[in-house]
Write a protein that holds these residues in place. Structure first.
Motif, PDB file in Angstrom:
ATOM      1  N   ILE A 188      49.475  42.785  30.169  1.00  0.00           N
ATOM      2  CA  ILE A 188      48.016  42.751  30.228  1.00  0.00           C
ATOM      3  C   ILE A 188      47.530  43.043  31.651  1.00  0.00           C
ATOM      4  CG2 ILE A 188      46.011  41.211  30.079  1.00  0.00           C
ATOM      5  CD1 ILE A 188      47.451  39.867  27.676  1.00  0.00           C
ATOM      6  N   SER A 189      48.197  42.446  32.648  1.00  0.00           N
ATOM      7  CA  SER A 189      47.797  42.648  34.040  1.00  0.00           C
ATOM      8  C   SER A 189      47.979  44.102  34.464  1.00  0.00           C
ATOM      9  CB  SER A 189      48.614  41.733  34.957  1.00  0.00           C
ATOM     10  OG  SER A 189      48.367  40.377  34.681  1.00  0.00           O
ATOM     11  N   VAL A 190      49.113  44.697  34.097  1.00  0.00           N
ATOM     12  CA  VAL A 190      49.401  46.075  34.499  1.00  0.00           C
ATOM     13  C   VAL A 190      48.432  47.048  33.854  1.00  0.00           C
ATOM     14  CG1 VAL A 190      51.070  47.953  34.295  1.00  0.00           C
ATOM     15  CG2 VAL A 190      51.823  45.703  35.061  1.00  0.00           C
ATOM     16  N   TRP A 191      48.268  46.959  32.546  1.00  0.00           N
ATOM     17  CA  TRP A 191      47.416  47.919  31.854  1.00  0.00           C
ATOM     18  C   TRP A 191      45.941  47.719  32.193  1.00  0.00           C
ATOM     19  CZ3 TRP A 191      49.186  52.258  29.963  1.00  0.00           C
ATOM     20  CH2 TRP A 191      50.523  52.337  29.574  1.00  0.00           C
ATOM     21  N   SER A 192      45.562  46.485  32.518  1.00  0.00           N
ATOM     22  CA  SER A 192      44.196  46.245  32.986  1.00  0.00           C
ATOM     23  C   SER A 192      43.988  46.894  34.347  1.00  0.00           C
ATOM     24  CB  SER A 192      43.915  44.740  33.073  1.00  0.00           C
ATOM     25  OG  SER A 192      43.948  44.145  31.791  1.00  0.00           O
ATOM     26  N   HIS A 193      44.999  46.792  35.212  1.00  0.00           N
ATOM     27  CA  HIS A 193      44.919  47.459  36.516  1.00  0.00           C
ATOM     28  C   HIS A 193      44.733  48.970  36.356  1.00  0.00           C
ATOM     29  CE1 HIS A 193      46.006  48.964  40.481  1.00  0.00           C
ATOM     30  NE2 HIS A 193      46.968  49.676  39.920  1.00  0.00           N
ATOM     31  N   LEU A 194      45.386  49.547  35.352  1.00  0.00           N
ATOM     32  CA  LEU A 194      45.281  50.993  35.116  1.00  0.00           C
ATOM     33  C   LEU A 194      43.980  51.374  34.410  1.00  0.00           C
ATOM     34  CD1 LEU A 194      48.976  51.713  34.074  1.00  0.00           C
ATOM     35  CD2 LEU A 194      47.866  52.313  36.246  1.00  0.00           C
ATOM     36  N   GLY A 195      43.195  50.366  34.037  1.00  0.00           N
ATOM     37  CA  GLY A 195      41.865  50.635  33.481  1.00  0.00           C
ATOM     38  C   GLY A 195      41.789  50.742  31.978  1.00  0.00           C
ATOM     39  N   ALA A 196      42.864  50.399  31.263  1.00  0.00           N
ATOM     40  CA  ALA A 196      42.832  50.486  29.804  1.00  0.00           C
ATOM     41  C   ALA A 196      41.926  49.407  29.212  1.00  0.00           C
ATOM     42  CB  ALA A 196      44.250  50.340  29.246  1.00  0.00           C
ATOM     43  N   ASP A 197      41.305  49.736  28.103  1.00  0.00           N
ATOM     44  CA  ASP A 197      40.483  48.799  27.336  1.00  0.00           C
ATOM     45  C   ASP A 197      41.414  48.203  26.274  1.00  0.00           C
ATOM     46  OD1 ASP A 197      38.631  47.422  25.855  1.00  0.00           O
ATOM     47  OD2 ASP A 197      37.537  49.192  25.160  1.00  0.00           O
ATOM     48  N   LEU A 198      41.839  46.975  26.485  1.00  0.00           N
ATOM     49  CA  LEU A 198      42.915  46.394  25.671  1.00  0.00           C
ATOM     50  C   LEU A 198      42.393  45.838  24.351  1.00  0.00           C
ATOM     51  CD1 LEU A 198      44.935  44.573  28.498  1.00  0.00           C
ATOM     52  CD2 LEU A 198      45.077  46.953  27.716  1.00  0.00           C
ATOM     53  N   ARG A 199      43.134  46.127  23.297  1.00  0.00           N
ATOM     54  CA  ARG A 199      42.813  45.641  21.956  1.00  0.00           C
ATOM     55  C   ARG A 199      44.030  44.875  21.432  1.00  0.00           C
ATOM     56  NH1 ARG A 199      38.223  48.653  20.435  1.00  0.00           N
ATOM     57  NH2 ARG A 199      37.225  49.206  22.434  1.00  0.00           N
ATOM     58  N   MET A 200      43.887  43.569  21.262  1.00  0.00           N
ATOM     59  CA  MET A 200      45.010  42.737  20.835  1.00  0.00           C
ATOM     60  C   MET A 200      45.245  42.913  19.333  1.00  0.00           C
ATOM     61  SD  MET A 200      45.692  41.608  23.783  1.00  0.00           S
ATOM     62  CE  MET A 200      47.051  40.528  23.356  1.00  0.00           C
TER      63      MET A 200
END
Length: 338
Positions: A188-200
């Motif tokens: 979650i931390s890595v992909w948030s850093h890359l700017g992805a809009d995360l969908r669980m």
């Protein structure tokens, strides 16, 4: 009378012989040890086939003294239940990513760091470093569980890809992408850093999520792309080398120590050969998958990974400076990358 006597004597002799043979067979049966081997994967999957290959080799090399019974598709329970059984010794082997060992040693969540190693050899060196081996020793001291052989030998993947609805030819396009995510804080931390809009989304809900538009992308091992059919609703596939995966054969240490030297060596030899078999099988699966999917109109996109890994190197440096990485982590990682 003499004939009856001889007949009775012969009958007793035959009966005695049969009793001796039955006793001997019973002794052999009693001498055989059975290990229960729990896995998540179906028996007919590439991983399932490699697990059975391992079991067959154990029986061969032990001369039948040790039998490994494979239980695929979580037949013995979900992960939490298996971990309890593994610790108790009612299950002797469990093959899965080492992430689950963070139950006992939290630092193990860093055992396959995201976008840190560009190739498997670097990651293998990292896992066999004093740092990571120290984590595994802590697990054994806490739970009595240790890896069978080299924890990186059995290949999963063999590499990771990003499956998307639109072409991904530059890592900056990750920003704003609706990415299926799972409940792992590092990811979650890595992909948030890359700017992805995360969908669980659960893994089994991902196809419908992509189809409905809840998500527009998913990260996956290459070998599972075809089986999960994600390409039907997201027809672009980009290799990312997100992280490297091995299926560690975690075993109950006491159960292993109770075996004869011959049976211990049978397990170790079978594991080493199954690792080689898995590497070949996973690569063949990934290669044939690409050829088949390209024939169905799926596009495999080449992306320069250097800028992505350079960005992530800065992120890891900042995390280390802030004290959010395990002690000695970057030293071990930098040594593995040289």
């Amino acid at each position: 009378m003499k004939f009856e006597y001889l007949k009775m004597t012969a009958f007793k002799t035959i009966a005695a012989t049969m009793l001796v043979a039955a006793t001997a067979l019973g002794s052999v049966a009693e001498a055989a040890t059975t290990w229960r081997f729990a896995t998540k994967q179906p028996a007919d999957s590439p991983e399932g086939k490699a697990f059975q290959y391992f079991a067959d080799k154990v029986q061969e090399y032990s001369g039948g003294d040790l039998v490994v019974q494979v239980y695929p598709s979580e037949q013995l329970g979900k992960e939490a239940a298996i971990l309890e059984q593994l610790e108790l010794g009612t299950v002797q082997l469990y093959a899965e990513d080492a992430f689950f060992l963070q139950k006992w040693v939290p630092d193990i969540k860093w055992i396959a760091p995201i976008f840190l190693f560009q190739n498997r050899d670097q990651w293998t060196k990292f896992v066999n470093s004093d740092l990571v081996q120290g984590w595994l020793t802590q697990v054994e001291e806490t739970a009595g569980i240790r890896p069978l052989g080299d924890p990186t030998a059995f290949v999963r993947g063999p590499y990771r890809v990003l499956i998307t609805k639109t072409p991904l030819d530059d890592y900056t396009k990750i920003r704003g992408m609706q990415l299926r995510m799972y409940p792992d804080q590092l990811a979650i931390s890595v992909w948030s850093h890359l700017g992805a809009d995360l969908r669980m989304l659960a893994w089994t809900e991902t196809y419908e999520g992509l189809k409905s538009g809840i998500a527009t992308s998913v990260t996956s091992p290459a070998a599972l792309v075809e089986a999960m059919r994600f390409y039907e609703v997201a027809p672009y596939i980009t290799r990312t080398n997100e992280f490297w995966q091995g299926l560690m054969f975690s075993m109950n240490g006491e159960a292993f120590d109770e075996l004869s030297e011959k049976d211990q060596q049978a397990l170790l030899k079978a594991h080493a050969e199954a690792g080689e078999y898995s590497a070949t099988l996973m690569q063949e699966t990934a290669d044939s998958m690409q050829a088949r999917l390209e024939a169905r109109g799926v596009t495999f996109v080449d992306m320069d990974l250097d800028p992505l890994f350079e960005d992530m190197a800065k992120w890891y440096a900042e995390e280390d400076k802030a004290g959010r990485l395990p002690a000695g982590f970057m030293d071990a990682a930098n040594a593995a990358r040289q």
